[in-house]
Write a protein that holds these residues in place. Structure first.
Motif, PDB file in Angstrom:
ATOM      1  N   VAL A   1      43.114  36.167  35.414  1.00 20.15           N
ATOM      2  CA  VAL A   1      43.210  37.135  35.005  1.00 20.15           C
ATOM      3  C   VAL A   1      43.579  37.868  33.484  1.00 20.15           C
ATOM      4  O   VAL A   1      43.398  38.309  32.663  1.00 20.15           O
ATOM      5  CB  VAL A   1      43.640  38.336  35.548  1.00 20.15           C
ATOM      6  CG1 VAL A   1      45.107  38.994  35.066  1.00 20.15           C
ATOM      7  CG2 VAL A   1      43.923  38.006  37.142  1.00 20.15           C
TER       8      VAL A   1
ATOM      9  N   GLN B   1      35.865  39.054  37.606  1.00 14.94           N
ATOM     10  CA  GLN B   1      36.644  40.472  38.269  1.00 14.94           C
ATOM     11  C   GLN B   1      36.947  40.423  39.457  1.00 14.94           C
ATOM     12  O   GLN B   1      38.130  41.096  39.162  1.00 14.94           O
ATOM     13  CB  GLN B   1      35.498  41.408  37.411  1.00 14.94           C
ATOM     14  CG  GLN B   1      34.753  41.347  38.082  1.00 14.94           C
ATOM     15  CD  GLN B   1      32.706  42.346  38.416  1.00 14.94           C
ATOM     16  OE1 GLN B   1      33.672  43.728  38.237  1.00 14.94           O
ATOM     17  NE2 GLN B   1      31.875  41.809  38.704  1.00 14.94           N
ATOM     18  N   ASP B   2      36.652  39.433  40.121  1.00 13.30           N
ATOM     19  CA  ASP B   2      37.294  38.734  41.364  1.00 13.30           C
ATOM     20  C   ASP B   2      38.536  38.453  41.834  1.00 13.30           C
ATOM     21  O   ASP B   2      38.289  37.813  42.692  1.00 13.30           O
ATOM     22  CB  ASP B   2      36.096  39.306  42.577  1.00 13.30           C
ATOM     23  CG  ASP B   2      35.176  40.580  42.875  1.00 13.30           C
ATOM     24  OD1 ASP B   2      35.383  41.491  42.599  1.00 13.30           O
ATOM     25  OD2 ASP B   2      33.722  40.162  42.743  1.00 13.30           O
ATOM     26  N   SER B   3      38.635  38.236  40.343  1.00 13.18           N
ATOM     27  CA  SER B   3      39.362  36.672  40.809  1.00 13.18           C
ATOM     28  C   SER B   3      41.036  37.533  39.800  1.00 13.18           C
ATOM     29  O   SER B   3      41.017  38.142  39.552  1.00 13.18           O
ATOM     30  CB  SER B   3      39.216  35.149  39.918  1.00 13.18           C
ATOM     31  OG  SER B   3      40.101  35.267  40.062  1.00 13.18           O
ATOM     32  N   SER B   4      42.205  36.873  41.239  1.00 12.53           N
ATOM     33  CA  SER B   4      43.437  37.148  41.475  1.00 12.53           C
ATOM     34  C   SER B   4      44.914  36.067  40.690  1.00 12.53           C
ATOM     35  O   SER B   4      45.947  36.059  40.480  1.00 12.53           O
ATOM     36  CB  SER B   4      44.389  37.177  42.515  1.00 12.53           C
ATOM     37  OG  SER B   4      43.443  36.453  43.324  1.00 12.53           O
ATOM     38  N   LYS B   5      43.694  34.992  40.106  1.00 15.82           N
ATOM     39  CA  LYS B   5      44.160  33.156  39.325  1.00 15.82           C
ATOM     40  C   LYS B   5      44.548  34.274  38.336  1.00 15.82           C
ATOM     41  O   LYS B   5      44.434  34.980  37.523  1.00 15.82           O
ATOM     42  CB  LYS B   5      43.316  32.594  39.333  1.00 15.82           C
ATOM     43  CG  LYS B   5      42.764  32.226  40.729  1.00 15.82           C
ATOM     44  CD  LYS B   5      41.677  30.796  40.163  1.00 15.82           C
ATOM     45  CE  LYS B   5      40.943  30.283  41.669  1.00 15.82           C
ATOM     46  NZ  LYS B   5      40.242  29.265  40.798  1.00 15.82           N
TER      47      LYS B   5
ATOM     48  N   HIS C   1      38.930  47.285  39.558  1.00 16.28           N
ATOM     49  CA  HIS C   1      40.017  46.789  38.472  1.00 16.28           C
ATOM     50  C   HIS C   1      40.174  47.818  38.128  1.00 16.28           C
ATOM     51  O   HIS C   1      39.707  47.972  36.376  1.00 16.28           O
ATOM     52  CB  HIS C   1      39.022  45.941  37.995  1.00 16.28           C
ATOM     53  CG  HIS C   1      39.687  44.321  37.361  1.00 16.28           C
ATOM     54  ND1 HIS C   1      40.371  44.901  36.544  1.00 16.28           N
ATOM     55  CD2 HIS C   1      39.709  43.422  38.237  1.00 16.28           C
ATOM     56  CE1 HIS C   1      41.547  42.971  36.709  1.00 16.28           C
ATOM     57  NE2 HIS C   1      40.847  42.724  37.653  1.00 16.28           N
TER      58      HIS C   1
END
Length: 530
Positions: A204, A196-200, A247
Motif C-alpha cells: 500500500v 492494486q489488489d494487495s492489502s499488505k 481503490h
C-alpha cells in the motif's frame, strides 16, 4: 552497552587509529579494502562520525570511488554514506567533488550487484535534495539506470528506496523530462497494476509512492505534455481504469492526472472528445455519501479545468455536468464546496441558457444563500457570492433576478460590492447593474435596506478605490437613478458633489462615466417610478 561504545569511541579518538586508516587507504592497496570495511563499521557509531571527519577521512575515501574493485566500492560507499549522513556541509562537498558522477557510473557498471546498487541508491537518496546534486544528475544518464533498477526490483525495500529517489529528482524539470524519456511511466503503471489488489502495508505504501510520483511528473509543463501524447500516453490510457477502480488511491491518481493534463486547452478539448467527463461524473457519484474528500476535490478540479475552453462548456453542459455535480450541494466539507462552486461558475461563463436555468433553481439558490451567510469558511462564502453574480451576469434574465430576490440573495451581492478584493467588487457591481437594468422595480427596496446608494458613494469617495471599481460603481448608480426613491437617496447623500469631482479624474473612462451620471442628476423634468 552504551557505556562500552562510548569508551571504545573515546579510545579510538584518542589513539592514532583513524589517521593510520587514512595512511593505509592512500598507500597500501592490499590493506585498503579491509581498512574501508572497518571504517564503514566504525562510522555506524554516531560519536565516531565527527572523529572520522576530523581525521580527514572523507577526502581520502572519495578518490577510491574510481576503483574497479566492487568490494572496495561497497565498503567505501558505506563509509562515506555513514560519515556524511545528515551533514549538509559535507554532502555539499561530496557533490562539489563530483561524487554524483561516480555513483551513476557505479550503478551503470555493476547493475546486478544488489548490495552495491543499494548503497548507491541510499547515497543518491541522501544527496538528491541538494539543488546542485539535481543539476549534476541532470547531466548524467541516471534516469535510464533508475528506471532499469525499478523494473528489476523484486522486493519492497528496493522499490521504496528507488521511488523515494525518483520523487526527489522529479522536483527538477529537466530530470522530469529525462525520466519520461526513459520510460518511467511504463514502470510505474506496471507497479500499480501489480500492487492494486494487495492489502499488505508495504505494498500500500509503495502504491501511494508510485501514485505520488505520477502527479509530481505531471506538474512540469513539458513532462506533462510528453506523458499526455495527444491522449495516447500510457498514463492517460490507464486513467479510465483507475477512475473505475474500487481503490481510492487509484481513483485519486486518475482524477489528479486529468486535472493536470487539463492545464492545456488542446488537451482539454481532446479529453472531452474522448469521453472523460462521464467517467469523472460517475466517480463523483460514488463519493456523494460519506465519500473521500480528496477524490471529490480532485474530480471537481479536473472538471473545472476541462470547462475552461469555450467549446468544452457547451458539450459538458449538454452531457448534464451542471445538473449532475449539484448532487454535491449536500456536502458539508468546505474544500468540496469551494471547488464545486468554482466549477459551476466556470461552466456558466458565457453560457446564457445554462445560467438562466441554474439561476432559477431553488435548491441551488437556497444553498448559495446558506454559504453566503456562513462565516466558517471565507473561501466558500466568496465563491458562493461569485456564483450568484455570475448567474446574473451571464443570464441577463428578469426571471433570474426574480428568483435571486425571492431567495433573499440580492443583499449578499450588495455586501460583495464592498469586498476588499477588486475582482469580486467588479463582479458584484456589474451583476447589480444588470439586475437593475432588467428588473429594478422588484429589487429597489432591498437596495434601500442594504444602503446600496450609500455604499456606492463611499467607494467613489475613497481615493484608494481603483478606477475600474469606480467606473462600474458609477455605471450601477446610473441604473439606480431610474428609481425615484433611490435617486432621492443619492441627492440627499450629496452624490452630485462627488461625481463632479470625478469628472476631472485622471482616468478618462471614469471621468466620462461621472459626467454622464451628473447629467442624469441634472435632469429636472424626468418622470420617475414611485
Amino acid at each position: 552497552m552504551i557505556t562500552n561504545e562510548h569508551k571504545t569511541s573515546s579510545l579510538i579518538a584518542e589513539s592514532d587509529v583513524l589517521p593510520a586508516f587514512a595512511r593505509l587507504l592512500q598507500s597500501n592497496p592490499l590493506c585498503a579494502v579491509k581498512a574501508a570495511e572497518v571504517l564503514a563499521e566504525i562510522a555506524k557509531n554516531e560519536e565516531m562520525k565527527t572523529h572520522c571527519i576530523d581525521a580527514g577521512l572523507v577526502p581520502v575515501l572519495i578518490p577510491l570511488l574510481d576503483s574497479t574493485d566492487q568490494e572496495m566500492l561497497l565498503h567505501v560507499g558505506r563509509a562515506i554514506g555513514r560519515i556524511c549522513y545528515d551533514n549538509n556541509d559535507l554532502q555539499e562537498q561530496l557533490v562539489g567533488a563530483e561524487v554524483i558522477t561516480s555513483l551513476v557510473r557505479i550503478m551503470s557498471n555493476y547493475p546486478d550487484n544488489e548490495p552495491l546498487v543499494r548503497v548507491n541508491l541510499l547515497a543518491l537518496s541522501n544527496l538528491a535534495d541538494i539543488d546542485t546534486a539535481k543539476q549534476a544528475l541532470s547531466k548524467t544518464r541516471v534516469a535510464e539506470h533508475l528506471v532499469h533498477q525499478l523494473r528489476a526490483a523484486n522486493h519492497h525495500e528496493k522499490v521504496e528506496i528507488i521511488l523515494e529517489v525518483l520523487h526527489t529528482l522529479a522536483e527538477n524539470d529537466a530530470l522530469k523530462s529525462q525520466l519520461v524519456e526513459a520510460g518511467i511511466q511504463e514502470a510505474i503503471v506496471e507497479i500499480l497494476q501489480r500492487l492494486q489488489d494487495s492489502s499488505k502495508p508495504e505494498d500500500v505504501c509503495s502504491l501511494k509512492a508510485a501514485s505520488d510520483l505520477i502527479v509530481s511528473l505531471l506538474l512540469g509543463d513539458e513532462s506533462m505534455q510528453q506523458l499526455f501524447a495527444e491522449g495516447n500516453g500510457v498514463i492517460y490510457q490507464s486513467v479510465g481504469t483507475w477512475l473505475a477502480s474500487k481503490h481510492t488511491q487509484l481513483q485519486l491518481t486518475g482524477a489528479l492526472a486529468i486535472a493536470n493534463f487539463a492545464r492545456n486547452d488542446s488537451n482539454c478539448v481532446r479529453m472531452v472528445q474522448l469521453g472523460i467527463v462521464r467517467q469523472l461524473l460517475d466517480l463523483l457519484e460514488q463519493h456523494v455519501e460519506s465519500g473521500d474528500v480528496s477524490v471529490q476535490h480532485a474530480a471537481l478540479s479536473a472538471l473545472r479545468n476541462l470547462a475552461i475552453p469555450v467549446a468544452n462548456k457547451v458539450q459538458m453542459l449538454d452531457e448534464g455536468v451542471g445538473q449532475r455535480i449539484q448532487m454535491l450541494l449536500r456536502s458539508e466539507m468546505p474544500p468540496v464546496q469551494f471547488k464545486l462552486l468554482g466549477t459551476l461558475r466556470m461552466l456558466m461563463d458565457g453560457q446564457a441558457d445554462a445560467a438562466e436555468e441554474l439561476g432559477q433553481d431553488p435548491v441551488l439558490l437556497h444553498r448559495l444563500v446558506q454559504w453566503c451567510d456562513s462565516n466558517d469558511h471565507a473561501g466558500v462564502c466568496g465563491e458562493a457570492n461569485r456564483l450568484l453574480a455570475s448567474l446574473l451576469r451571464h443570464s441577463c434574465s428578469q426571471e433570474v433576478v426574480k428568483a435571486i430576490q425571492e431567495a433573499q440573495a440580492m443583499k449578499h451581492l450588495v455586501s460583495m460590492a464592498t469586498s476588499e478584493h477588486a475582482i469580486m467588487q467588479n463582479e458584484a457591481l456589474i451583476a447589480l447593474a444588470i439586475a437593475s437594468a432588467v428588473n429594478l422595480e422588484i429589487i429597489k427596496d432591498t437596495f434601500k435596506e442594504a444602503k446600496l446608494v450609500q455604499n456606492i458613494h463611499k467607494l467613489l469617495q475613497d481615493e484608494s478605490t481603483g478606477p475600474e471599481v469606480k467606473y462600474n460603481s458609477i455605471g450601477l448608480l446610473c441604473s439606480l437613478l431610474n428609481s425615484g426613491d433611490l435617486r432621492k437617496e443619492a441627492e440627499e447623500d450629496k452624490m452630485k458633489e462627488t461625481l463632479e469631482k470625478l469628472c476631472g479624474h485622471i482616468n478618462g473612462n471614469v471621468a466620462k462615466q461621472a459626467l454622464m451620471a451628473v447629467q442624469i442628476l441634472n435632469e429636472e423634468h424626468r418622470l420617475f417610478e414611485p
